[in-house]
Every structure is written in structure tokens, then in C-alpha cells.
Design a protein around this motif. Structure first.
Motif, mmCIF file in Angstrom:
data_model
loop_
_atom_site.group_PDB
_atom_site.id
_atom_site.type_symbol
_atom_site.label_atom_id
_atom_site.label_comp_id
_atom_site.label_asym_id
_atom_site.label_seq_id
_atom_site.Cartn_x
_atom_site.Cartn_y
_atom_site.Cartn_z
ATOM 1 N N ILE A 241 0.840 -1.210 0.000
ATOM 2 C CA ILE A 241 0.000 0.000 0.000
ATOM 3 C C ILE A 241 0.869 1.251 0.000
ATOM 4 O O ILE A 241 0.613 2.233 -0.701
ATOM 5 N N ALA A 242 1.921 1.225 0.825
ATOM 6 C CA ALA A 242 2.808 2.394 0.888
ATOM 7 C C ALA A 242 3.466 2.658 -0.460
ATOM 8 O O ALA A 242 3.610 3.810 -0.902
ATOM 9 N N GLN A 243 3.867 1.529 -1.134
ATOM 10 C CA GLN A 243 4.504 1.692 -2.442
ATOM 11 C C GLN A 243 3.519 2.303 -3.454
ATOM 12 O O GLN A 243 3.857 3.212 -4.198
ATOM 13 N N ARG A 244 2.283 1.749 -3.445
ATOM 14 C CA ARG A 244 1.291 2.269 -4.387
ATOM 15 C C ARG A 244 0.881 3.702 -4.042
ATOM 16 O O ARG A 244 0.611 4.513 -4.936
ATOM 17 N N ALA A 245 0.823 3.995 -2.756
ATOM 18 C CA ALA A 245 0.516 5.370 -2.352
ATOM 19 C C ALA A 245 1.589 6.333 -2.863
ATOM 20 O O ALA A 245 1.322 7.450 -3.308
ATOM 21 N N SER A 246 2.854 5.840 -2.783
ATOM 22 C CA SER A 246 3.949 6.671 -3.295
ATOM 23 C C SER A 246 3.801 6.906 -4.803
ATOM 24 O O SER A 246 4.026 8.011 -5.304
ATOM 25 N N ASN A 247 3.428 5.810 -5.501
ATOM 26 C CA ASN A 247 3.195 5.956 -6.948
ATOM 27 C C ASN A 247 2.055 6.925 -7.245
ATOM 28 O O ASN A 247 2.106 7.730 -8.199
ATOM 29 N N ILE A 248 0.992 6.801 -6.447
ATOM 30 C CA ILE A 248 -0.147 7.717 -6.640
ATOM 31 C C ILE A 248 0.288 9.169 -6.451
ATOM 32 O O ILE A 248 -0.078 10.068 -7.203
ATOM 33 N N VAL A 249 1.073 9.405 -5.407
ATOM 34 C CA VAL A 249 1.547 10.780 -5.152
ATOM 35 C C VAL A 249 2.369 11.293 -6.324
ATOM 36 O O VAL A 249 2.211 12.445 -6.780
ATOM 37 N N GLU A 250 3.239 10.413 -6.867
ATOM 38 C CA GLU A 250 4.080 10.834 -7.993
ATOM 39 C C GLU A 250 3.232 11.185 -9.230
ATOM 40 O O GLU A 250 3.436 12.215 -9.876
ATOM 41 N N LYS A 251 2.262 10.285 -9.528
ATOM 42 C CA LYS A 251 1.403 10.551 -10.691
ATOM 43 C C LYS A 251 0.499 11.763 -10.465
ATOM 44 O O LYS A 251 0.202 12.523 -11.392
ATOM 45 N N SER A 252 0.081 11.933 -9.229
ATOM 46 C CA SER A 252 -0.732 13.108 -8.917
ATOM 47 C C SER A 252 0.058 14.389 -9.147
ATOM 48 O O SER A 252 -0.456 15.391 -9.662
ATOM 49 N N GLU A 253 1.346 14.346 -8.753
ATOM 50 C CA GLU A 253 2.191 15.527 -9.012
ATOM 51 C C GLU A 253 2.354 15.778 -10.507
ATOM 52 O O GLU A 253 2.397 16.924 -10.957
ATOM 53 N N ASN A 254 2.440 14.685 -11.291
ATOM 54 C CA ASN A 254 2.512 14.849 -12.750
ATOM 55 C C ASN A 254 1.240 15.494 -13.295
ATOM 56 O O ASN A 254 1.280 16.367 -14.188
ATOM 57 N N VAL A 255 0.100 15.010 -12.774
ATOM 58 C CA VAL A 255 -1.178 15.606 -13.206
ATOM 59 C C VAL A 255 -1.225 17.074 -12.851
ATOM 60 O O VAL A 255 -1.678 17.937 -13.632
ATOM 61 N N ILE A 256 -0.747 17.410 -11.662
ATOM 62 C CA ILE A 256 -0.737 18.824 -11.246
ATOM 63 C C ILE A 256 0.137 19.654 -12.192
ATOM 64 O O ILE A 256 -0.219 20.778 -12.577
ATOM 65 N N THR A 257 1.306 19.076 -12.578
ATOM 66 C CA THR A 257 2.195 19.787 -13.501
ATOM 67 C C THR A 257 1.499 20.036 -14.836
ATOM 68 O O THR A 257 1.553 21.140 -15.407
ATOM 69 N N VAL A 258 0.818 18.980 -15.359
ATOM 70 C CA VAL A 258 0.107 19.125 -16.634
ATOM 71 C C VAL A 258 -0.999 20.176 -16.517
ATOM 72 O O VAL A 258 -1.189 21.017 -17.404
ATOM 73 N N MET A 259 -1.743 20.127 -15.422
ATOM 74 C CA MET A 259 -2.825 21.090 -15.250
ATOM 75 C C MET A 259 -2.283 22.505 -15.095
ATOM 76 O O MET A 259 -2.932 23.475 -15.517
ATOM 77 N N ASN A 260 -1.104 22.641 -14.482
ATOM 78 C CA ASN A 260 -0.493 23.979 -14.425
ATOM 79 C C ASN A 260 -0.196 24.500 -15.828
ATOM 80 O O ASN A 260 -0.372 25.682 -16.133
ATOM 81 N N GLU A 261 0.325 23.580 -16.684
ATOM 82 C CA GLU A 261 0.585 23.984 -18.078
ATOM 83 C C GLU A 261 -0.712 24.365 -18.785
ATOM 84 O O GLU A 261 -0.757 25.338 -19.560
ATOM 85 N N VAL A 262 -1.774 23.558 -18.522
ATOM 86 C CA VAL A 262 -3.081 23.911 -19.102
ATOM 87 C C VAL A 262 -3.533 25.281 -18.623
ATOM 88 O O VAL A 262 -4.035 26.120 -19.388
ATOM 89 N N GLY A 263 -3.359 25.529 -17.334
ATOM 90 C CA GLY A 263 -3.742 26.835 -16.783
ATOM 91 C C GLY A 263 -2.950 27.964 -17.396
ATOM 92 O O GLY A 263 -3.499 29.023 -17.723
ATOM 93 N N ASP A 264 -1.623 27.756 -17.569
ATOM 94 C CA ASP A 264 -0.789 28.795 -18.183
ATOM 95 C C ASP A 264 -1.238 29.072 -19.620
ATOM 96 O O ASP A 264 -1.314 30.231 -20.060
ATOM 97 N N ALA A 265 -1.515 27.977 -20.373
ATOM 98 C CA ALA A 265 -1.970 28.155 -21.754
ATOM 99 C C ALA A 265 -3.311 28.881 -21.796
ATOM 100 O O ALA A 265 -3.551 29.747 -22.650
#
Length: 595
Positions: free
Chosen positions: A555-579
Motif C-alpha cells: 500500500i505504501a509503495q502504491r501510495a507513493s506511486n499515486i503521489v508521484e502521478k498526482s504531481e505529474n497531473v498537477i504539472t500538466v494542469m499547471n501547463e493547461v492553466g498557463d496556456a
């Protein structure tokens, strides 16, 4: 000339028309006066020629009558002297008109017939008129010419003392050797000519007055029409320029007045094209601004939900760490298993609840990602359709604006006509020169016509320059519109494609998160089952603790993966917001109709 305003150029045309009208009027009046003067001279010449022909015919008639007496002599009916005597008596009594009579002298100057006066039978070769001119001598001399001749002299009328002009015609009658002559006073001819000149002069002055009135009326009408055209053209141009400047500043809310849109000329066509283009841009840019605001709101909402998801995942990670620690303690101390198991059960339930909440939020995120993709694709299609519609309207407007080129064709026709007029005026001048004195008046008219043709040529060239300015302005408008359409086709379309790609990536990330949450939920259920087994059997505590430790690590490993992918989504959404913000700033300078 190119830097002058339209009103100045039209005013120059007005001045040119004034010069042309005034020049034409003055030339026509001068030509009429010249023609009138030639007509007076021709009239006097005609009257005097008629007089000469009249006295010549009278002498011819008298000679033909003398032929009868000479024919009688040749027939032997009388002697030559008797024939001469009969002929002299006939001439002495012969009259024509009011006071016309004949005389006869031989070639030596001896008078044969002169109204039966004492002069008959005397030699009058040396007789002089009132000016000392030996008139009889010349009368006899010109009479001996083949066709006779005329002689001018002065002599007072019977009972008068004033010398008045007389003109005679004489011709030799060879059978008798006589010079037969007649003549009369010609002062009445001057009176006739003067009367006719006055009549012609009055008629001429009347027509000159009418021509002057017509010239002034025509000039005033021309001035009125040109002033109206100047006011109409400059007024429309000022409004059109103001309208174009308003569009250039980004204000798409303005519209042309209904009256200007109803015009049927080229100005009306251009006005309707500008109005249609402004309405189309207003709609397109308004749609872009509205969808940009919607997209910005969606981005903010997704960012907020991602933040909450991150918090939940952090909570899950913390709970998992606590569970792992608890499992280790369970392995170390069996006495605390029950207490720890209850804590684990409580934590596991919380995890299950949180996992369910995360799953629901992931579904919501997935739906929003799909909706964002659909909205982006719809906006892209709308922009594409609007671009095609604007492009078609622009092409149609430019085709309609080509009507201005007809002015160039008309100007070329005017220049062709002026060239032909110049050629005709040149030919007229040549013919007038050949006519000599009689053609001088016509030569003046021909010169004036050539001058008017040159002025018309200059006017046509000015029209061509004005037409080129209008054509250049239309071409500039076409170039600017093409650049704006290219911007929509390239930059805006590129942004739409980026939005679509971002939405796809966002959708994929949401699917991954959903998968992880599903796995997490299944693990939570397994954990609960394990805890129940621990509670049921102390003997299986060690085994359950190991399995729980392994489960919590996963669970901890998958939670870590979720956090990493969530940060990627946040980065993409920031780019969407900037555009989205960049697009909003681009369209923000446009002023559109609020809906």
C-alpha cells in the motif's frame, strides 16, 4: 499628390472643373464674336457683289438690245448711222430701278448718250470727280477689257453738294465702237450693311447673353453636384476610417449605421463587408473568451480536487506507516495483539472509506477530463468553422471591392477619348491653317478644344491616382485580415490541439489513479479479513501480522506511486492553466458584445 487628403484632391477637381467651364464659356463667346465679325464682312461682300452683278446684267441687257439694231443694219434694213441713232435713242430712254440709266462714249472720250444733256457730242475724257479723279478715262479704259470692268468714284447727287460714292460698270460694244456704261450711288449699300450688322449684332449679343446664363447655371449645378459628392465621399471615408481604426484597436462591438448599409454603390458594399467581418470576429472572439474562462474555471477546480486527493493519499500513507509499525509490534508482543487489532480494524475502515471517497473523486476527475476534451474539440471545430466563414466573407468582400477597378477602366476610356480629341483638334488646326483668313476663328476653337482635352487627360490621371489609393487601402485591409485568419488558423488551432492533448493525458492519469484506488480498496478489504482472522484465532496472529506487514508495504509503495502521478497531473494542469491564461490575455484586448 499621394500625401494629400481626399477632400483636398476633390477640391482640386472642383477648381479644375471651374477653370474648364469658364474657359469653355469664354472660348465659345470669343468664337461667336469672331464668327459674327466674319459674317459681317461676308454680308457686306455679298451685298456689293450682288450690286456689281446687277449693273453688269443691266449693261448686258442694253448691249443685247443694241444687237437688234446692228442686226437690222446687217440685214440691209438701215444704214450704220441710222442703226447707231436708233440705238442711241433707245439708250437715252432706257431706265431700270428707281433712277438707273445708261451712257455711251466712244473710245476717244466723245459722249454719245447721257440723258439727252448738253454733254452729248462733247469730249469728256478729262472729266474729274469731286476728288480730282479722271473717272471717264478709267471707265472707258476698263470697258475695253474682254469682260468689261468696274470703276469707283465720288459725285454729288442732283441738287446736292456732298460727294457720295458711286460705282459703275462699262463694256465695249465693238460693232458701234461705243463703251456702254451704267452705275449708281452705293451709299445705300452701307446703310443696308450697317442695318444687317446691327441685326446680327443684336442676335449675337442675345445668344452670348443666353450662353453666359447657361454657362453660369451649368457651372452652379456642377459646383453643387461636386460639393455634394465631396461631402458624401469625405464624410463616408471619415466614418469608414474611424470604423476601421476602431476594429484595429480590438473593439468589435461597433456596427455601421443602417442608412450606410443600404447604399447601393461601392461604399455600401465595403461598409456591409466591414460590418459582416466585425460581427463574425465579435462572435468568434467572444466564443474564445467565454470558453477560455470556462476552461480556466475547470482547471482551478481540477487543481483543487488534486490537492484534496494528495491530502487523502498522504493520510493513507501515514496510516499505512502506522499499520506497519503496529504489525511489527504485534509480532514482538502477542499480548498487545487484540488491542492493536482493534486499532488496525478502525484504521482499515477509515482507509476503506477514504479509498471509496478517492474512487468517487477519481470518477469525477475522469468525467471532467472527458468533458474538457469534448469542449476543446467543440471549440476547435467552432473556431475552424468561423475561420472558413470569415475567409469566405472576406473573399466575397474583396471580389465586390474589385468594382473600384471599373473606375480605372473608365479613366482609361477618358484618356483614350482625350487622345482622340487632341488628334481631331490637331487636324482641325491644320484644316483651319489651310483655309487661311477664313479659318482663323475655327483655329481658335480647335486650340481651345485641344486645351480642354489636355485638361480632361489631367483629370483622368487624378482619378486613376485616387482609384489606386482606394485599391491599396482595400489590399491592406485584405492583408491584415489574412494575418488575423492565419493567427486563428495556426496559433489558436495549435492551442486547441495542446488543450486536447493535455485533456487526454489528464484522462489517462485519472484512469491510472482509478486503477490504483481500486487496488487500494481491494487491499483494504483483505486487511479487514485478516484482522477478523486475528480476532478469531490467536494462533494465526503471527501469520496475519506478516501478511499485514506485506500488505502495508505494498500500500505504501502504491501510495507513493499515486503521489508521484498526482504531481505529474498537477504539472500538466499547471501547463493547461498557463496556456488558458495566455489565450485569455491574447483575446482580452478585443472588446466584444457581452452575451
Amino acid at each position: 499628390m499621394k500625401n494629400l487628403k481626399m477632400s483636398v484632391k476633390l477640391s482640386m477637381i472642383l477648381v479644375l472643373v471651374f477653370i474648364m467651364v469658364m474657359g469653355s464659356g469664354f472660348s465659345a463667346i470669343k468664337g461667336m464674336k469672331t464668327i459674327s465679325s466674319h459674317a459681317d464682312d461676308a454680308l457686306e461682300e455679298e451685298v456689293r457683289n450682288q450690286y456689281d452683278e446687277s449693273i453688269r446684267q443691266q449693261v448686258d441687257n442694253a448691249i443685247s438690245m443694241l444687237d437688234q439694231y446692228y442686226a437690222a443694219y446687217e440685214a440691209g434694213e438701215c444704214t450704220l448711222e441710222e442703226a447707231k441713232k436708233q440705238g442711241a435713242d433707245m439708250l437715252r430712254e432706257l431706265r431700270y430701278g428707281d433712277s438707273g440709266y445708261f451712257w455711251a462714249d466712244d473710245t476717244e472720250g466723245n459722249n454719245i448718250v447721257l440723258l439727252g444733256s448738253d454733254t452729248e457730242g462733247t469730249n469728256r475724257m478729262g472729266t474729274k470727280d469731286g476728288n480730282g479723279y479722271e473717272m471717264v478715262k478709267d471707265i472707258i479704259a476698263v470697258g475695253q477689257q474682254p469682260d468689261g470692268g468696274y470703276c469707283d468714284y465720288v459725285f454729288p447727287k442732283e441738287g446736292g453738294t456732298e460727294n457720295l460714292p458711286k460705282r459703275s460698270y462699262s463694256r465695249l460694244y465693238e460693232p458701234f465702237g461705243w463703251v456702254i456704261g451704267t452705275g449708281n450711288y452705293t451709299d445705300y449699300i452701307d446703310e443696308i450693311v450697317e442695318g444687317e450688322k446691327q441685326t446680327i449684332g443684336a442676335t449675337r449679343n442675345e445668344w452670348i447673353m443666353k450662353m453666359e446664363i447657361c454657362t453660369v447655371v451649368f457651372f452652379l449645378l456642377t459646383i453643387a453636384v461636386i460639393i455634394y459628392l465631396i461631402a458624401d465621399t469625405t464624410g463616408w471615408m471619415k466614418k469608414a476610417v474611424g470604423y476601421a481604426q476602431k476594429l484595429e484597436s480590438g473593439d468589435m462591438t461597433g456596427r455601421s449605421a443602417a442608412g450606410r448599409l443600404k447604399r447601393k454603390d461601392e461604399f455600401g458594399i465595403l461598409e456591409r463587408a466591414l460590418n459582416s467581418m466585425a460581427a463574425t470576429f465579435d462572435e468568434v472572439i467572444g466564443a474564445v473568451k467565454r470558453h477560455g474562462l470556462t476552461l480556466a474555471g475547470d482547471v482551478d477546480e481540477v487543481m483543487e480536487q488534486l490537492g484534496e486527493l494528495n491530502d487523502d493519499i498522504s493520510s493513507v500513507s501515514a496510516a499505512t506507516e502506522e499499520l506497519s509499525a503496529s504489525m511489527e509490534e504485534t509480532a514482538a508482543s502477542a499480548q498487545q495483539i487484540e488491542t492493536i487489532s482493534h486499532q488496525i480494524e478502525t484504521v482499515s475502515k477509515n482507509i476503506a472509506v477514504r479509498a471509496q471517497d478517492g474512487a468517487e473523486k477519481v470518477v469525477s476527475i475522469h468525467q471532467r477530463a472527458q468533458q474538457a476534451k469534448k469542449d476543446t474539440e467543440s471549440n476547435y471545430q467552432n473556431a475552424k468553422d468561423m475561420k472558413a466563414e470569415i475567409s469566405g466573407s472576406l473573399i466575397q468582400a474583396l471580389e465586390e471591392a474589385k468594382v473600384v477597378e471599373q473606375i480605372e477602366v473608365l479613366a482609361q476610356s477618358i484618356m483614350g477619348i482625350t487622345a482622340q480629341t487632341n488628334l481631331l483638334a490637331l487636324n482641325a488646326s491644320i484644316e483651319a491653317a489651310r483655309a487661311g483668313e477664313a479659318g482663323k476663328g475655327f483655329a481658335v476653337v480647335a486650340d481651345e478644344i485641344r486645351s480642354l482635352a489636355e485638361q480632361s487627360k489631367v483629370t483622368a490621371e487624378n482619378i486613376q491616382q485616387v482609384t489606386q489609393k482606394v485599391t491599396g487601402a482595400v489590399q491592406n485591409l485584405a492583408d491584415d485580415s489574412s494575418r488575423l485568419l492565419n493567427f486563428v488558423a495556426e496559433d489558436v488551432s495549435k492551442s486547441f490541439h495542446q488543450f486536447t492533448e493535455i485533456a487526454d493525458a489528464y484522462n489517462q492519469d485519472a484512469a491510472d489513479v482509478d486503477e490504483m484506488v481500486t487496488d487500494f480498496s481491494a487491499i483494504s478489504e483483505e486487511l479487514l479479513a485478516s484482522i477478523e482472522g486475528v480476532l478469531q484465532s490467536i494462533n494465526d496472529v503471527s501469520k496475519a501480522a506478516n501478511e499485514g506487514a506485506n500488505g502495508t508495504n505494498e500500500i505504501a509503495q502504491r501510495a507513493s506511486n499515486i503521489v508521484e502521478k498526482s504531481e505529474n497531473v498537477i504539472t500538466v494542469m499547471n501547463e493547461v492553466g498557463d496556456a488558458s491564461n495566455e489565450m485569455r490575455e491574447i483575446v482580452q484586448k478585443f472588446i466584444i458584445t457581452e452575451k
